[in-house]
Design a protein around this motif. Structure first.
Motif, short mmCIF file in Angstrom:
data_model
loop_
_atom_site.label_atom_id
_atom_site.label_comp_id
_atom_site.label_asym_id
_atom_site.label_seq_id
_atom_site.Cartn_x
_atom_site.Cartn_y
_atom_site.Cartn_z
N VAL A 44 -33.11 -33.57 -0.06
CA VAL A 44 -32.78 -34.80 -0.78
C VAL A 44 -34.06 -35.33 -1.43
O VAL A 44 -35.15 -35.19 -0.85
N PHE A 45 -33.92 -35.92 -2.63
CA PHE A 45 -35.08 -36.54 -3.30
C PHE A 45 -34.68 -37.98 -3.64
O PHE A 45 -33.56 -38.23 -4.06
N MET A 46 -35.60 -38.91 -3.44
CA MET A 46 -35.26 -40.32 -3.65
C MET A 46 -36.19 -40.98 -4.67
O MET A 46 -37.14 -41.66 -4.30
N GLU A 52 -38.81 -42.27 -16.34
CA GLU A 52 -39.87 -41.28 -16.16
C GLU A 52 -39.75 -40.59 -14.81
O GLU A 52 -39.87 -39.37 -14.70
N CYS A 53 -39.49 -41.38 -13.77
CA CYS A 53 -39.33 -40.78 -12.43
C CYS A 53 -38.17 -39.81 -12.44
O CYS A 53 -38.24 -38.73 -11.86
N SER A 54 -37.09 -40.22 -13.11
CA SER A 54 -35.90 -39.39 -13.10
C SER A 54 -36.18 -38.04 -13.77
O SER A 54 -35.84 -36.98 -13.22
N SER A 55 -36.83 -38.05 -14.95
CA SER A 55 -37.13 -36.78 -15.63
C SER A 55 -38.07 -35.94 -14.79
O SER A 55 -37.91 -34.72 -14.67
N CYS A 56 -39.05 -36.60 -14.19
CA CYS A 56 -40.02 -35.90 -13.35
C CYS A 56 -39.30 -35.19 -12.19
O CYS A 56 -39.54 -34.03 -11.91
N VAL A 57 -38.38 -35.93 -11.55
CA VAL A 57 -37.67 -35.36 -10.41
C VAL A 57 -36.85 -34.15 -10.82
O VAL A 57 -36.88 -33.12 -10.15
N LEU A 58 -36.14 -34.27 -11.94
CA LEU A 58 -35.30 -33.15 -12.38
C LEU A 58 -36.15 -31.92 -12.62
O LEU A 58 -35.80 -30.82 -12.20
N SER A 59 -37.32 -32.10 -13.27
CA SER A 59 -38.14 -30.90 -13.54
C SER A 59 -38.76 -30.38 -12.26
O SER A 59 -38.93 -29.17 -12.09
N ARG A 60 -39.08 -31.26 -11.32
CA ARG A 60 -39.63 -30.78 -10.05
C ARG A 60 -38.61 -29.91 -9.31
O ARG A 60 -38.95 -28.87 -8.75
N ILE A 61 -37.37 -30.36 -9.33
CA ILE A 61 -36.34 -29.61 -8.60
C ILE A 61 -36.11 -28.24 -9.26
O ILE A 61 -36.02 -27.22 -8.58
N PRO A 68 -46.93 -43.21 -4.73
CA PRO A 68 -46.89 -42.70 -6.10
C PRO A 68 -45.89 -43.47 -6.95
O PRO A 68 -45.12 -44.27 -6.44
N CYS A 69 -45.93 -43.21 -8.25
CA CYS A 69 -44.92 -43.71 -9.19
C CYS A 69 -44.97 -45.23 -9.38
O CYS A 69 -43.96 -45.84 -9.71
N ILE A 70 -46.13 -45.83 -9.18
CA ILE A 70 -46.21 -47.29 -9.31
C ILE A 70 -46.08 -47.72 -10.77
O ILE A 70 -45.54 -48.77 -11.07
FE1 FES Z 1 -41.87 -40.90 -10.03
FE2 FES Z 1 -42.43 -38.16 -10.24
S1 FES Z 1 -43.21 -39.89 -11.43
S2 FES Z 1 -40.95 -39.18 -9.02
#
Ligand code: FES
Ligand code: 5AD
Length: 348
Positions: free
Chosen positions: A288-290, A317-326, A309-311
């Motif tokens: 799971v990723f939150m 931005e977090c959402s796109s980052c998460v999708l590419s990380r997964i 992180p992500c302050i």
């Molecule tokens: Fe917030 Fe990667 S920048 S999850």
């Protein structure tokens, strides 16, 4: 505990020895955790968007950056409209659960939290997880009637003496009673602990993992303790400072003993291993990723620990980052609500 004394001692010894894994044994431990995750939970990573809707807290947990006595914190509470505006966007970002988290302020806003849950359920397809601390059973019941699907409340440590030292406002048994009440109500229940609280031993860490198993949790969130400079633990160190690998070992062993629980790759892993902690967690047992969905103007005021992180990143931005990380680790996005697997198997 289900086991008799001798069996449970043997089990704890087994957990401790797994936590001491090195070299090839450690590689094998990570592979096994990843395999068990795949068999029981599949390759889908569920994305639960978290909204930290208020940092007001009555409690004084010694480790926590938003504890009541930290007067350096700029306190905020989001309005119902602000919360709803964020929640409405979440399904567009492939987020199927909203996690509503705040400090612990019993009584004051319990009705309002009920209203938020009702509005989100009426207006979106999201599953709703609430994480606002200890409450009486009737309040949990009320929120369940409003549509709450899940509740998340960490027990933090299974050692009652350490728990008492760190929490002036409640006992471990009061915390566990909340978890029993939630389970009994049929709310999907999540809990967990911090890794490396000052004064803990490998025995404590093993007990923490086994307590998760004994509680038969639907979700388990764990993450390293990180000393916050404006708290009484400012000068303490993580019990595993210098051997940070222990954070991942704890996660992998947690998966072995809780094969069918949802386990998030928590934000604190990224605070310790910037840019890669949560990816590694996903490869060593987590599913799971939150991503943080708190509006940027409030994020810097919800610092439970430093280095979060992500302050400065927006929810988008977090959402796109998460999708590419997964995708980068070859996993898929979970498209459904990602309810408890145990519930679906009819164990509950
Ligand atoms: Fe917030 Fe990667 S920048 S999850
Ligand atoms: N370091 C790491 N985790 C922390 N939490 C609170 N303070 C800290 C800290 N200093 C965790 C607790 C809590 C969750 C919301 O954040 O485990 O349950």
């Amino acid at each position: 505990m289900i086991e008799n004394g001798r069996e449970s001692k043997a089990l704890k010894d087994k957990v401790v020895s797994l936590l001491k894994s090195k070299g090839n044994d450690l590689t094998e431990l990570y592979e096994q955790a990843d395999h068990i995750r795949k068999v029981h939970m599949g390759d889908e990573v569920y994305i639960r968007g978290i909204i930290e809707f208020s940092n007001i807290c009555n409690n004084d947990c010694l480790y926590c950056g938003i504890r009541a006595s930290n007067h350096l914190v700029n306190r905020y509470t989001m309005t119902l409209d602000e919360i709803l505006a964020v929640a409405r966007e979440m399904p567009l970002r492939q987020q199927t659960t909203v996690v509503l988290q705040s400090g612990e302020t019993p009584g004051i806003n319990d009705r309002e939290i009920g209203n938020i849950i009702k509005m989100i359920k009426a207006e979106t397809s999201l599953a709703v997880t609430v994480s606002v601390g200890n409450r009486p059973r009737e309040i949990y019941r009320y929120w369940q009637e409003c549509g709450m699907d899940r509740y998340f409340l960490r027990f933090e440590t299974s050692d009652p003496v350490l728990f008492a030292r760190l929490h002036p406002d409640c006992t471990l048994y009061e915390r566990l009673d909340c978890l029993y009440a939630l389970k009994e109500l049929g709310v999907q229940t999540g809990s967990g602990f911090m890794i490396g609280l000052p004064g803990e031993t490998l025995g404590t860490l093993a007990d923490n993992i086994l307590l998760c198993r004994d509680l038969d949790l639907d979700m388990i969130g764990i993450g390293p303790f990180i000393p916050h400079p404006d708290t009484p633990l400012a000068d303490e160190k993580n019990a595993y400072a210098g051997e940070e690998e222990m954070f991942f070992k704890a996660l992998a062993v947690l998966r072995l003993f809780n094969p069918d629980a949802h386990i998030p790759a928590t934000t604190a892993f990224d605070a310790v291993f910037p840019g890669e902690g949560r990816n590694l967690a996903l490869k060593r047992g987590a599913n799971v990723f939150m991503p943080n969905n708190t509006p940027v103007e409030y994020r810097k005021d919800y610092l439970l620990y430093p280095g979060k992180p992500c302050i400065d990143e927006s929810a988008q931005e977090c959402s796109s980052c998460v999708l590419s990380r997964i995708e980068s680790i070859g996993r898929k996005i979970g498209l459904g609500p990602g309810h408890s697997v145990k519930m679906h198997r009819g164990k509950k």
